[in-house]
Enzyme design. Structure first.
Site, PDB file in Angstrom:
ATOM      1  CB  SER A   1       0.144  -8.614  -2.772  1.00 26.45           C
ATOM      2  OG  SER A   1      -0.788  -7.436  -2.994  1.00 26.45           O
TER       3      SER A   1
ATOM      4  CG  HIS B   1      -3.508  15.538   5.291  1.00 28.62           C
ATOM      5  ND1 HIS B   1      -3.690  15.115   3.914  1.00 28.62           N
ATOM      6  CD2 HIS B   1      -3.925  14.479   6.119  1.00 28.62           C
ATOM      7  CE1 HIS B   1      -4.260  14.083   3.999  1.00 28.62           C
ATOM      8  NE2 HIS B   1      -4.403  13.435   5.159  1.00 28.62           N
TER       9      HIS B   1
ATOM     10  CB  CYS C   1      -2.626  11.408   8.547  1.00 30.92           C
ATOM     11  SG  CYS C   1      -4.353  11.400   8.051  1.00 30.92           S
TER      12      CYS C   1
ATOM     13  N   GLY D   1       0.861  -1.206   0.055  1.00 26.46           N
ATOM     14  CA  GLY D   1       0.154   0.032  -0.032  1.00 26.46           C
ATOM     15  C   GLY D   1       0.909   1.296   0.154  1.00 26.46           C
TER      16      GLY D   1
ATOM     17  CD  GLN E   1      -1.626  10.380   4.484  1.00 22.00           C
ATOM     18  OE1 GLN E   1      -1.417  10.431   3.285  1.00 22.00           O
ATOM     19  NE2 GLN E   1      -2.122   9.215   5.113  1.00 22.00           N
TER      20      GLN E   1
HETATM   21  P1  A2P Z   1      -3.090  -5.517  -1.424  1.00 20.22           P
HETATM   22  O1  A2P Z   1      -2.001  -4.768  -2.248  1.00 20.22           O
HETATM   23  O2  A2P Z   1      -2.566  -7.150  -1.394  1.00 20.22           O
HETATM   24  O3  A2P Z   1      -4.389  -5.365  -1.528  1.00 20.22           O
HETATM   25  P2  A2P Z   1      -3.658   1.202   0.778  1.00 20.22           P
HETATM   26  O4  A2P Z   1      -4.094   1.838   2.032  1.00 20.22           O
HETATM   27  O5  A2P Z   1      -2.712   1.781   0.009  1.00 20.22           O
HETATM   28  O6  A2P Z   1      -4.757   0.836  -0.005  1.00 20.22           O
HETATM   29  O7  A2P Z   1      -2.893  -0.121   1.058  1.00 20.22           O
HETATM   30  C1  A2P Z   1      -3.558  -1.178   1.777  1.00 20.22           C
HETATM   31  C2  A2P Z   1      -2.715  -2.416   2.257  1.00 20.22           C
HETATM   32  O8  A2P Z   1      -3.434  -3.293   2.966  1.00 20.22           O
HETATM   33  C3  A2P Z   1      -2.182  -3.110   0.905  1.00 20.22           C
HETATM   34  O9  A2P Z   1      -0.836  -3.460   1.092  1.00 20.22           O
HETATM   35  C4  A2P Z   1      -3.124  -4.166   0.859  1.00 20.22           C
HETATM   36  O10 A2P Z   1      -2.725  -5.249   0.240  1.00 20.22           O
HETATM   37  C5  A2P Z   1      -3.111  -4.593   2.351  1.00 20.22           C
HETATM   38  N1  A2P Z   1      -4.387  -5.389   2.831  1.00 20.22           N
HETATM   39  C6  A2P Z   1      -5.773  -5.049   2.108  1.00 20.22           C
HETATM   40  N2  A2P Z   1      -6.466  -6.035   2.875  1.00 20.22           N
HETATM   41  C7  A2P Z   1      -5.656  -7.018   3.547  1.00 20.22           C
HETATM   42  C8  A2P Z   1      -6.183  -8.106   3.902  1.00 20.22           C
HETATM   43  N3  A2P Z   1      -7.131  -8.639   4.186  1.00 20.22           N
HETATM   44  N4  A2P Z   1      -4.981  -9.065   4.708  1.00 20.22           N
HETATM   45  C9  A2P Z   1      -3.832  -8.200   4.475  1.00 20.22           C
HETATM   46  N5  A2P Z   1      -3.288  -7.157   3.979  1.00 20.22           N
HETATM   47  C10 A2P Z   1      -4.477  -6.521   3.278  1.00 20.22           C
END
Ligand code: A2P
Length: 339
Positions: free
Chosen positions: A38, A238, A125, A10, A311
């Site tokens: 991922s 921000h 944030c 993310g 942020q």
């Molecule tokens: P993924 O890229 O595999 O969806 P952001 O806030 O930028 O959207 O990032 C959210 C982060 O949280 C990403 O790394 C995302 O992985 C991860 N994520 C989202 N849902 C889950 C989950 N159920 N279990 C583990 N990681 C998650």
């Protein structure tokens, strides 16, 4: 030391890796976790590929677990991750208001981190950026009331928020109608006074987070805080207009001198030279820019100021790593069990 990032793919995860590269933490090994989408993806850290794994549903064998995968994931799993013996520094709002969970901005209340029971919360944030500037003023002059209006970047909604700004702006520039998924309305060429859910009192949850978290971090519930939180079409950083009523009057020069010495603050305040805080100059910076410092026309002896803080850095990744550094400096990092 072994560090894990949950949510590594993310927007905050990406910044965590950048900040860790520059950090003083004695890091030997980095574990990267995200959703099953991922799994197997490779991310580069210290010029070496690191494979992303599926986030464990049980203990994580790391000394520090930096979690930024959303509130529901943290709520369900953070206590389990901490059973590995490490400390979870959680970027979501899942635990921020729990009595046994410290909510920490190291420049303001670093010592609170030392009393954790496995989980430390990283603040909202907007609040983290505000308190870096407001806490030193409160310590010296006593803040009675604090009125905040925010100008929040799309990075607050993660990578998807930034992508939506770019994609939808492109649509509008090509004569098409903008749609929206991450925000309540289309974000290009717009300003949206709605971040997170509306509460019974008419404020949004984002606005109430500023109230609740300012009290918890500064450790003073008597400060009257009011916030209007607004999303604007910028990518990151921000900004906030802040008006303070003070117990003891302070001049703008006194505030400038005080903040020039404050940790985490860069005073950028020379209107004649067009120098003031802006997202364009504050993005990528560790310090929060503070400027437009002037006497309040509403509160006698009060102060108006403007802040811009990245942020993704002070509002998220940087603050989390600084908490880990604080624990390390104070000899408070336990070694996790090794898998
Ligand atoms: P993924 O890229 O595999 O969806 P952001 O806030 O930028 O959207 O990032 C959210 C982060 O949280 C990403 O790394 C995302 O992985 C991860 N994520 C989202 N849902 C889950 C989950 N159920 N279990 C583990 N990681 C998650």
């Amino acid at each position: 030391m072994r560090v894990a990032i949950v949510g590594a793919t993310g927007a905050v995860g990406h910044e965590l890796m950048q900040v860790l590269e520059r950090s003083s933490l004695q890091l030997d090994e980095l574990l990267l976790y995200a959703s099953p989408r991922s799994a197997g993806k490779e991310l580069t850290f210290r010029s070496r590929p690191h494979t992303v794994q599926v986030t464990p549903e049980g203990p994580i064998a790391a000394d520090v677990i930096l979690a930024s995968a959303g509130g529901s994931v943290s709520k369900a799993l953070a206590h389990r991750w901490a059973e590995g013996g490490g400390v979870v520094i959680d970027n979501s709002s899942a635990f921020r208001y729990d009595a046994g969970v410290p909510l920490v901005v190291p420049e303001v209340n670093g010592e609170a981190a030392l009393s954790h029971q496995g989980i430390i919360a990283n603040p909202n944030c907007t609040t983290a950026i505000a308190v870096v500037a407001v806490a030193p003023i409160h310590r010296k002059y006593g803040v009675k009331r604090m009125i905040v209006s925010t100008y929040q970047a799309t990075s607050g909604a993660g990578q998807k928020g930034m992508d939506e700004l770019l994609e939808q702006t492109h649509m509008v520039l090509h004569g098409k109608e903008a749609s929206h998924h991450e925000f309540a309305h289309p974000i290009p060429f717009n300003v949206i006074p709605h971040i997170d859910a509306f509460q019974d009192n008419g404020y949004t949850k984002e606005e109430m987070k500023v109230v609740w978290e300012t009290h918890k971090i500064i450790g003073d519930d008597s400060i009257r805080v009011s916030c209007t939180a607004v999303r604007i079409p910028t990518l990151r950083t921000h900004s906030e207009a802040i008006t303070l009523e003070l117990e003891r009057p302070a001049s703008p020069d006194e505030i400038r001198a005080l903040l020039a010495e404050a940790a985490g603050v860069e005073v950028r305040d020379d209107p004649a030279a067009k120098l003031y805080p802006m997202p364009l100059t504050a993005s990528g910076k560790y310090d929060v820019e503070v400027g437009r410092i002037r006497e309040s026309l509403v509160f006698d002896g009060g102060i108006d100021l403007f802040v811009s803080g990245d942020q993704l850095l002070k509002g998220a990744a940087l603050n989390a790593v600084q908490i880990a550094e604080y624990l390390q400096t104070h000899g408070a990092l336990k070694s996790a069990q090794r898998a």
